[in-house]
Design a protein around this motif. Structure first.
Motif, short mmCIF file in Angstrom:
data_model
loop_
_atom_site.label_atom_id
_atom_site.label_comp_id
_atom_site.label_asym_id
_atom_site.label_seq_id
_atom_site.Cartn_x
_atom_site.Cartn_y
_atom_site.Cartn_z
N SER A 1 0.83 -1.20 0.00
CA SER A 1 0.00 0.00 0.00
C SER A 1 0.88 1.26 0.00
O SER A 1 2.10 1.18 -0.02
N ASP A 2 0.25 2.41 0.09
CA ASP A 2 0.98 3.69 -0.02
C ASP A 2 1.83 4.05 1.19
O ASP A 2 2.77 4.82 1.08
N HIS A 3 1.46 3.51 2.37
CA HIS A 3 2.14 3.97 3.59
C HIS A 3 2.65 2.82 4.44
O HIS A 3 2.31 1.67 4.20
N MET A 4 3.47 3.16 5.41
CA MET A 4 3.92 2.17 6.39
C MET A 4 4.07 2.85 7.75
O MET A 4 4.21 4.08 7.82
N PHE A 5 4.01 2.04 8.79
CA PHE A 5 4.23 2.56 10.13
C PHE A 5 5.67 2.24 10.52
O PHE A 5 6.16 1.14 10.25
N VAL A 6 6.35 3.18 11.16
CA VAL A 6 7.73 2.95 11.62
C VAL A 6 7.90 3.51 13.02
O VAL A 6 7.32 4.56 13.35
N MET A 7 8.67 2.81 13.83
CA MET A 7 9.02 3.32 15.16
C MET A 7 10.43 2.81 15.45
O MET A 7 10.83 1.75 14.97
N ARG B 1 5.73 6.87 13.62
CA ARG B 1 5.28 7.68 12.48
C ARG B 1 4.69 6.82 11.37
O ARG B 1 5.01 5.65 11.24
N ILE B 2 3.83 7.45 10.61
CA ILE B 2 3.36 6.83 9.38
C ILE B 2 3.94 7.63 8.23
O ILE B 2 3.83 8.87 8.21
N THR B 3 4.61 6.94 7.33
CA THR B 3 5.32 7.61 6.24
C THR B 3 5.00 6.90 4.93
O THR B 3 4.47 5.80 4.95
N PRO B 4 5.33 7.52 3.79
CA PRO B 4 5.14 6.81 2.53
C PRO B 4 5.91 5.48 2.54
O PRO B 4 7.04 5.42 3.06
N PHE B 5 5.32 4.43 1.97
CA PHE B 5 6.02 3.16 1.85
C PHE B 5 7.25 3.38 0.98
O PHE B 5 7.16 3.92 -0.12
N ALA B 6 8.40 3.01 1.50
CA ALA B 6 9.63 3.26 0.74
C ALA B 6 10.69 2.26 1.15
O ALA B 6 10.59 1.62 2.20
N GLU B 7 11.74 2.17 0.33
CA GLU B 7 12.87 1.32 0.67
C GLU B 7 13.56 1.91 1.88
O GLU B 7 13.49 3.10 2.14
N ILE B 8 14.28 1.05 2.62
CA ILE B 8 14.98 1.54 3.79
C ILE B 8 16.47 1.34 3.57
O ILE B 8 16.89 0.52 2.75
N SER B 9 17.25 2.10 4.31
CA SER B 9 18.69 1.95 4.17
C SER B 9 19.24 1.37 5.46
O SER B 9 18.90 1.80 6.56
N PRO C 1 3.36 -6.62 10.77
CA PRO C 1 4.22 -5.92 11.72
C PRO C 1 5.53 -6.72 11.88
O PRO C 1 5.49 -7.94 11.86
N PHE C 2 6.65 -6.07 12.01
CA PHE C 2 7.91 -6.79 12.28
C PHE C 2 8.95 -5.88 12.91
O PHE C 2 8.88 -4.66 12.79
N VAL C 3 9.88 -6.51 13.61
CA VAL C 3 10.96 -5.77 14.28
C VAL C 3 12.29 -6.35 13.80
O VAL C 3 12.44 -7.57 13.69
N ILE C 4 13.24 -5.47 13.53
CA ILE C 4 14.59 -5.93 13.15
C ILE C 4 15.65 -5.22 13.99
O ILE C 4 15.48 -4.07 14.39
N ALA C 5 16.75 -5.93 14.24
CA ALA C 5 17.90 -5.37 14.97
C ALA C 5 18.79 -4.65 13.97
O ALA C 5 19.18 -5.24 12.96
N VAL C 6 19.09 -3.38 14.22
CA VAL C 6 19.76 -2.60 13.18
C VAL C 6 21.18 -2.12 13.50
O VAL C 6 21.83 -1.54 12.64
N TYR D 1 16.68 -0.89 17.29
CA TYR D 1 15.72 -1.70 16.52
C TYR D 1 14.81 -0.80 15.72
O TYR D 1 14.61 0.37 16.06
N LEU D 2 14.22 -1.36 14.68
CA LEU D 2 13.15 -0.69 13.96
C LEU D 2 11.93 -1.60 13.97
O LEU D 2 12.05 -2.81 13.77
N PHE D 3 10.78 -0.98 14.22
CA PHE D 3 9.50 -1.69 14.18
C PHE D 3 8.73 -1.12 13.00
O PHE D 3 8.57 0.10 12.88
N PHE D 4 8.29 -2.00 12.11
CA PHE D 4 7.52 -1.57 10.94
C PHE D 4 6.17 -2.25 10.92
O PHE D 4 6.01 -3.36 11.44
N ILE D 5 5.22 -1.61 10.28
CA ILE D 5 4.01 -2.32 9.84
C ILE D 5 3.84 -1.97 8.36
O ILE D 5 3.78 -0.79 8.00
N ILE D 6 3.80 -3.01 7.51
CA ILE D 6 3.54 -2.79 6.09
C ILE D 6 2.23 -3.50 5.76
O ILE D 6 1.78 -4.38 6.51
#
Ligand code: PLP
Length: 354
Positions: free
Chosen positions: A27-33, A45-53, A137-142, A154-159
């Motif tokens: 979809s157009d957006h994703m949740f990130v924390m 925050r909710i931001t446009p769905f985009a690639e992450i670095s 929803p998912f969490v990754i160690a960064v 960590y980053l927590f996303f919901i796509i």
């Protein structure tokens, strides 16, 4: 508390819902924390769905410190949108987090994030029967660090991914192979969590079963190869002589929310159900005596997946004559009825988003 930054370039929503498939369109957006040691979770925050670095040294890429969840947003006939027991997913996310030494995610923020994302991307919730907006929803160690220890960041996303009906041509019973060589998880391991490693461990058995013409494998316990655990991404149920049984939550299997809901539904309908240790030999004996009446898997994706045949050693157990069983059909109709708002939500499982 959740800051919102809407996209300026909306993507076209796929018009043909029969071609959606699963998990390929987002979809157009994703949740990130974000989490940083000393600071805790911050910047929801909710931001446009985009690639992450990420740094190539990001810890998740090396030692798999990651957890995930899976749930769906459903479109009601009145156009509104709702979730099914999302608080259970958030609770389970934190159960997984504890095992993987990931900091607990604030449950109210995660729940609010789910609801807000679905509200913002409401138009992405499909309209056709059986289709839904799959939420991941998912969490990754960064941390950029290749040493072995729990991460500090960590980053927590919901796509969100619009997905087609799991069953495009009705509920067809599937053929399952009882896996005798590989194991998925053991007691004391991570089997009860939703983490990538469990799936990585399962790929080879799944791959070999596919080549042999089976759709899934049924895992046995990792120590004796004797007791039934679960199927790929589904829990498993058997109806034997009028009673429904499912393996108990022993630590090596995933406590499915569909599994839990099925047990609760069966109880309200007065159908006998028990959670206990089940030997594969018991299933074979029930088959031989003609009392193995129904076999079905349960999970968010398929809801109820009737099993038409089970292969164990040289034996192929055909169940239900290629048709879905009575209890399996009742459970499918009841659960999907509640999820899509066609049936009254007597057990308070629904969270309306819109
Ligand atoms: C997610 C999952 C299930 C099903 O859980 P639900 O909450 O019902 O979707 C079953 N087994 C495994 C291994 C899983 O990852």
């Amino acid at each position: 508390m959740i800051s919102i930054n809407l996209t300026k370039s909306k993507k076209p929503i796929p018009a043909d819902e029969t071609k959606l498939g699963f998990g390929r369109v987002f979809s157009d957006h994703m949740f990130v924390m974000q989490y940083d040691r000393g600071q805790g979770w911050h910047d929801a925050r909710i931001t446009p769905f985009a690639e992450i670095s990420l740094s190539p040294a990001a810890m998740v890429l090396h030692y798999s410190q990651t957890i995930f969840e899976g749930l769906k947003a459903y479109r009601r006939a009145d156009g509104g949108v709702q979730l099914f027991r999302p608080e259970e997913n958030v609770k389970r996310l934190n159960l997984s987090a504890e095992r993987l030494v990931i900091p607990q995610v604030p449950e109210d923020v995660a729940l609010q994030g789910l609801k807000e994302l679905v509200r913002i991307d409401k138009d992405w919730v499909p309209h056709s029967d059986g289709a839904s907006l799959y939420l991941r929803p998912f969490v990754i160690a960064v941390d950029p660090f290749v040493g072995v220890r729990p991460a500090d960041s960590y980053l927590f996303f919901i796509i969100a991914s619009p997905s087609g009906a799991y069953y495009e041509s009705g509920l067809n019973p599937v053929a399952i192979k009882v896996e005798e060589k590989y194991v998925r998880a053991v007691k004391g391991g991570m089997g009860y969590t939703k983490t990538g490693g469990n799936y990585a461990a399962s790929l080879i058995g799944q791959d070999e079963a596919h080549k042999e013409g089976f759709s899934q494998v049924l895992w046995l316990d990792g120590v004796e190869h004797k007791y039934i655990e679960e199927v790929g991404a589904m829990n498993i149920f058997f109806k034997i002589n009028g009673e429904v049984v499912t393996p108990e939550l022993s630590g090596s299997i995933l406590g499915g929310i569909t599994r839990k809901s099925v047990i609760e539904l069966l109880k309200t309908k007065g159908i006998p159900v028990s959670e206990r240790r089940i030997a594969i030999d018991e299933i074979a004996a029930a088959y031989d005596s003609g009392t193995l009446e129904e076999v079905f898997g349960t999970g968010t994706a398929a809801v109820i997946s009737p099993v038409g045949s089970l292969k164990y050693q040289d034996k192929t157990m055909d169940v239900g004559g290629g048709k879905i069983g009575e209890v399996s059909a009742m459970l499918y109709d009841t659960l999907t009825g509640i999820q899509y708002g066609r049936l009254a939500d007597k057990l308070n499982w629904i969270v309306k988003v819109d």
